[in-house]
Scaffold this active site. Sequence first.
Site, short mmCIF file in Angstrom:
data_model
loop_
_atom_site.label_atom_id
_atom_site.label_comp_id
_atom_site.label_asym_id
_atom_site.label_seq_id
_atom_site.Cartn_x
_atom_site.Cartn_y
_atom_site.Cartn_z
CE LYS A 173 -1.81 2.42 3.02
NZ LYS A 173 -2.48 3.21 4.05
CG ASP A 191 -7.68 3.76 2.56
OD1 ASP A 191 -8.60 3.39 1.79
OD2 ASP A 191 -7.65 4.90 3.06
#
Length: 263
Positions: A173, A191
């Site tokens: 991420k 997220d």
Amino acid sequence: MAKIIRAKAAKKPRVPSVPAKSAKRAATKKPAKAAPQPAAKKSPKPKPQKSRSWTSAEIHEVFSRFRNANPEPKGELEHLNPYTLLVAVVLSAQATDAGVNRATRALFAVADTPEKMLALGEDTVRDYIKTIGLYRNKAKNVIALSEKLIAEFGGEVPRTRAEIETLPGAGRKTANVVLNMAFGEHTMAVDTHVFRVGNRTGMAPGNNVLEVELGLEKVIPSEFMLHAHHWLILHGRYTCLARKPRCEVCLINDLCRWPEKTV
Ligand code: SF4
């Protein structure tokens, strides 16, 4: 390429030479364990929708609406350059952007390069970020990743996901955020907000963040990919809230497939 935003000490932000001895110590020091990436676990886990798939025309319509409403969406993590963006994202694991910004404004004013961060030292970095959760481990990671950037990447943030993922504290991420915001790559960082929106709407159902990431990359047209990550985060953060989604003011409520939407 995404414009690097010079951070200001705004009240409410919108949207992120090493001594020879130190370098030697750095090379032998064991890197700290990566801080856990924020997983989509805090909110009730939305079940992947099994309803009719979205058509390309519908996906195009959704992102056209997001673009019309907010043509240049900005991330909310304050940063000065790719390095400070990387540090801010590493610090944001299991923390809010606002909380990270409160700590990094002072930190980045004195250390906006890996060299300056190393000169500051782990103890001082820890003091700057002690209001952020997991700050001890994160301070270790910030020092360790700075050492690695200097030792292996000439002090620059690398431009590939695989290389960024080798940095202490940085996972997939983090790499996707940095590649998108600092280098304009068409990556999709998932997220908790993006995970929820992808599943609830039925746009990219998935049981984990990787499935949602790959699903979104598959359905979102290239023309929207530079900003898609921010549009979806902002939509999840301010409209499609975890507990009380604001369906009545949602731009895409006619297209959303969630059976529990309130309109
Ligand atoms: S209609 Fe409701 S559930 Fe669907 S995307 Fe909008 S806010 Fe989320």
